[in-house]
Write a protein that holds these residues in place. Structure first.
Motif, mmCIF file in Angstrom:
data_model
loop_
_atom_site.group_PDB
_atom_site.id
_atom_site.type_symbol
_atom_site.label_atom_id
_atom_site.label_comp_id
_atom_site.label_asym_id
_atom_site.label_seq_id
_atom_site.Cartn_x
_atom_site.Cartn_y
_atom_site.Cartn_z
ATOM 1 N N LYS A 28 -61.553 70.075 6.045
ATOM 2 C CA LYS A 28 -62.232 69.508 4.687
ATOM 3 C C LYS A 28 -63.418 70.519 4.546
ATOM 4 O O LYS A 28 -63.397 70.863 3.513
ATOM 5 N N GLU A 63 -65.744 60.682 6.757
ATOM 6 C CA GLU A 63 -64.271 61.183 6.688
ATOM 7 C C GLU A 63 -63.764 60.440 7.989
ATOM 8 O O GLU A 63 -64.222 60.442 8.959
ATOM 9 N N ASP A 64 -62.316 59.755 7.643
ATOM 10 C CA ASP A 64 -61.654 59.355 8.841
ATOM 11 C C ASP A 64 -62.432 58.359 9.685
ATOM 12 O O ASP A 64 -62.322 58.611 11.087
ATOM 13 N N ASP A 101 -62.133 58.752 2.261
ATOM 14 C CA ASP A 101 -60.828 58.254 2.512
ATOM 15 C C ASP A 101 -60.648 57.057 1.411
ATOM 16 O O ASP A 101 -59.414 56.861 1.134
ATOM 17 N N ASN A 116 -56.495 63.206 -1.265
ATOM 18 C CA ASN A 116 -57.658 63.464 -1.869
ATOM 19 C C ASN A 116 -58.313 64.825 -1.859
ATOM 20 O O ASN A 116 -59.400 64.927 -2.358
HETATM 21 MG MG LIG Z 1 -59.100 61.506 5.692
#
Ligand SMILES: [Mg+2]
Ligand SMILES: NC(=O)C1=CN([C@@H]2O[C@H](COP(=O)(O)OP(=O)(O)OC[C@H]3O[C@@H](n4cnc5c(N)ncnc54)[C@H](OP(=O)(O)O)[C@@H]3O)[C@@H](O)[C@H]2O)C=CC1
Ligand SMILES: CC(=O)C(=O)O
Length: 760
Positions: free
Chosen positions: A104, A146-147, A172, A329
């Motif tokens: 990312k 994130e995540d 997300d 995304n």
């Molecule tokens: Mg993600």
């Protein structure tokens, strides 16, 4: 295979080994940190550190806003995870999430020039996580979560937004929702549906799903028309098992209890759950012209091939880059943060998110620029079932999305530094993108559309074989492995490579039926250059470069790659015995150096040892032509150790002469010289020569001689941290590329693709 199914076939695929090697090669991982100020002298250190650093310290203490002027804060985003919902792989922990978070971070840089660092926080405790992140505000201009699994992510994001005065954005949730909403608006338009009456099923009731459903409801979707499902089935009013307040908020009155029941007659289905969650029966039972967004990563709920087998009226999207319609995304977070950072927004609010949705949806309806044409599977993408959302390589994203987001931030009162001239801002944004990556993507795409047969002349070498396999895997065409079958099989076995796959072909020069034709061809070329018939025989029988080059010369292959086992000039001599240069051209080598978002073409890095003035002019013409074909407006600097006559010397005189020759030829590109490299590359230094005819820093550097070309590109690579592609051979009549000895498999594939491109 039916046409619809063919259209849906993934266009790239990588093996597990390739993925591991990619991450391990060179410096492990995908990121490094570089200083942006000189750190060479005592004075530099005094300025950067003690005592100089005390001055900005005091300035920031007196006025915190100046941190944006004196530190990296204004362009720095933290990507933070605890690894509890890594893609669709589940809870694999903070450490295992690091490759995704580094990924990312590099996407932030690559797509929007946002600096970013990944932080993996090793706790599943919500309070501990919040306490860890809440104090990091001074370091960053924004926080990208994130995540992190639901429902923890909702609590974490909400609390951090209250505690911090910079944007906190759970990608997300909102990133996914923005892209899915943009795709949905366009898919509804294409299928003639109304937002208010469309029926949608969302499988998954976690971070991404809840945010998607909330956003589309905010945009006018009727709440009673949305059914959420999770691992326990439909989320209906009155359900108690596996519930939480975020799911309850979307519970509906329905008799359906399973996903299969819910999907009967549905117009739209969102998959934000897990690989394989949709069955063929479910897809069959949907309404006419169904809209299917199977967004689980890396493997979708159902593949486009599976859908195409059973229905030909679906609009299909996945989260992957190797199918059409990538709802991911990546289309959002880099640009949304770019816009938010540039106005120093305190938050990313709904107005900014909806502005991003509209900008994305609108972009897909416009005519696409040429570089997208090449980067997209098939022909020019036009707004339609196969193109509902822009592709990540679309160069318009960098100006369209941040401008919309920044404007919405200003209008909704959360911008601390409003932008006055939006048009100038849009231009600045475009300049942040270097076209090389999209150029390479287009080059690969063009080859994919007209796959080529490329002969890998040194196929007994392991890295060459890996490259050939990758060439075939990426559907660039047929990779012809030239070598002895027994040795090729032995190398393949050692490397664990399965040669029994489409797109690979072995040619053994010793038993080829084409040997005589090649000998005749070569003898006809060389008989007046002191070669006997038996010399031609020996070259074809014993030398794979000659054999491969004759394959290309006589049309048995479209292109050739060599160079691993023999030095460059020897390999070039071998090839030149078999292949001429293009009429009216010069053969030269151009190296493409990519450094910190900047690309320069350096020539001649392969052929002319001590070029004359006329040859230097030819090199400039060839190199400018190549840069243009790669998507650049060439600005050519004729380099020397001197600048416009000072200091004088014989070598510089030759470069000056070359400039005069270009003047006489009235070439159609910008050029000037002679000049030193700093004048060519640094706008400020160039300004000391107001008469210089270049409109900006040069992007094509013509070196005065081979030694300076070779030395400088190698130094750029070894010391300057540049990626150098090449030398790429330009000006040969057939498509041949020579790699450097010791090239890696990825370099060889690039060269093969470039050869295939030139041969198309
Ligand atoms: Mg993600
Ligand atoms: N394309 C894109 O841009 C993005 C895609 N995603 C994908 O969405 C998925 C979910 O991610 P995220 O929301 O962050 O994760 P979360 O852990 O927050 O949520 C996962 C949700 O999926 C549900 N679920 C899991 N397996 C199934 C199944 N077989 N059937 C029905 N529901 C299931 C879970 O149900 P329960 O509540 O019962 O446990 C839970 O509600 C991942 O595959 C991820 O890759 C995520 C973000 C962006
Ligand atoms: C794309 C993404 O962020 C995910 O699948 O989690």
């Amino acid at each position: 295979m039916p046409d619809t199914e063919k259209k849906q076939r993934p266009v790239t695929s990588v093996t597990d080994n390739e993925a591991l090697e990619f991450h391990a090669m060179g410096r492990p991982g995908k990121l490094e940190i570089n200083a942006t100020k000189p750190m060479a002298t005592q004075r530099d250190l005094s300025l950067a550190y003690s005592p100089g650093v005390a001055v900005p310290v005091k300035a920031i203490a007196a006025d915190p806003a100046t941190a944006y002027d004196y530190t990296t804060r204004g362009n720095m985003v933290a990507v933070i995870s605890n690894g509890t919902a890594i893609l669709g792989l589940g809870n694999l922990g903070a450490l295992a999430s690091k490759p995704v978070m580094e990924g990312k971070s590099v996407l932030f840089k690559r797509f929007a020039d946002v600096d970013s660092i990944d932080l993996e926080v090793d706790t599943e405790n919500v309070d501990e996580f919040i306490n860890c992140v809440r104090f990091l505000g001074p370091s960053f201009g924004g926080i990208n979560l994130e995540d992190i699994k639901a429902p923890d992510c909702f609590i974490i994001e909400q609390r951090l937004r209250e505690l911090m005065d910079i944007p906190v954005f759970h990608d997300d949730q909102h990133g996914t929702a923005i892209i899915a909403a943009a795709g949905l608006i366009n898919a509804l338009e294409l299928t003639g549906r109304d937002l208010k009456t469309t029926k949608l099923v969302c499988n998954g009731a976690g971070a991404a799903a809840i945010a998607c459903v909330e956003l589309i409801k905010a945009m006018g979707f009727a709440p009673e028309n949305i059914v959420l499902c999770d691992t326990k089935g439909v989320i209906y009013q009155g359900r108690t098992e596996g519930m939480n307040q975020w799911k309850s908020a979307h519970a509906v009155k329905t008799k359906a209890r399973t996903l299969e029941e819910a999907m009967k007659g549905a117009d739209v289905v969102f998959g934000l759950s897990q690989k394989g969650a949709f069955s063929e029966t479910m897809i069959r039972s949907m309404a006419d012209r169904p809209i299917i967004f199977a967004m689980a990563n890396p493997d979708p709920e159902i593949t486009p091939e599976e859908v195409a087998r059973i229905r030909d009226d679906a609009i299909m999207a996945t989260g992957r880059s190797d199918y059409p319609n990538q709802v991911n995304n990546v289309l959002g977070f880099p640009y949304i943060f770019r816009g938010a950072l540039d106005v120093r927004a305190t938050t990313i609010n709904d107005a900014m998110k909806i502005a991003a949705v509209q900008a994305l949806a609108n972009l897909a309806r416009e005519d696409v620029p040429d570089d997208v044409v090449a980067a997209y599977q098939g022909n020019r993408p036009r707004f339609g079932a196969q193109y509902i959302i822009p592709v990540p390589f679309d160069p318009r994203l960098i100006s369209a999305i941040p401008v919309a987001v920044a404007q919405a931030a200003i209008d909704s009162g959360v911008a601390r530094k409003p932008i006055v001239d939006m048009a100038a801002y849009a231009r600045e944004l475009s300049a942040r993108r270097d076209p090389i990556a999209s150029t390479l993507a287009s080059l690969y795409e063009r080859v994919r559309r007209r796959p080529k047969r490329v002969v890998f002349a040194e196929a007994e070498e392991e890295q060459v074989m890996r490259a050939a396999m990758s060439y075939a895997n990426q559907q660039l065409g047929t990779a012809i492995l030239l070598g002895r079958e027994d040795l090729i099989h032995a190398t393949a076995e050692r490397a664990g490579i399965d040669l029994n796959r489409p797109g690979l072909e072995i040619v053994n020069a010793r038993i080829s039926t084409r040997v005589e034709a090649y000998i005749d061809y070569l003898y006809a070329r060389l008989q007046r250059k002191g070669y006997l018939h038996r010399d031609a025989q020996r070259l074809i029988h014993q030398d794979r470069n000659h054999f491969a080059a004759c394959m290309v010369a006589l049309g048995d292959a479209d292109g050739m790659v060599t160079g691993i086992t023999r030095n460059y000039s020897t390999a070039l001599e071998d090839v030149r015995r078999c292949i001429d240069m293009k009429p009216g051209h010069q053969v030269i080598g151009v190296s493409v150096a990519l450094c910190r978002g900047r690309t320069v073409f350096v020539a001649d890095t392969a052929v002319h040892d001590m070029p004359s003035a006329a040859e230097l002019a030819d090199i400039a013409v060839e190199a400018a032509g190549f840069a243009r074909r790669m998507g650049y407006q060439p600005r050519v600097a004729m380099l020397a150790y001197s600048t416009f006559g000072h200091p004088s010397g014989e070598r510089s005189e030759r470069v000056r002469e070359a400039v005069k020759i270009l003047d006489k030829r009235r070439v159609d590109f910008e050029y000037d010289g002679e000049m030193a490299a700093d004048v060519a590359l640094n706008r400020k230094v160039m300004e000391q020569y107001p008469f210089c005819r270049l409109s900006g820093p040069a992007n094509v550097l013509v070196m005065p001689a081979f030694h300076s070309a070779s030395i400088s590109t190698k130094m750029l690579q070894e010391l300057g941290g540049s990626t150098v592609i090449g030398p790429i051979l330009v000006g040969l009549d057939k498509a041949v590329q020579i790699t450097s000895m010791g090239a890696k498999d990825s370099d060889i594939v690039n060269m093969a693709a470039i050869a295939a491109y030139a041969g198309s």
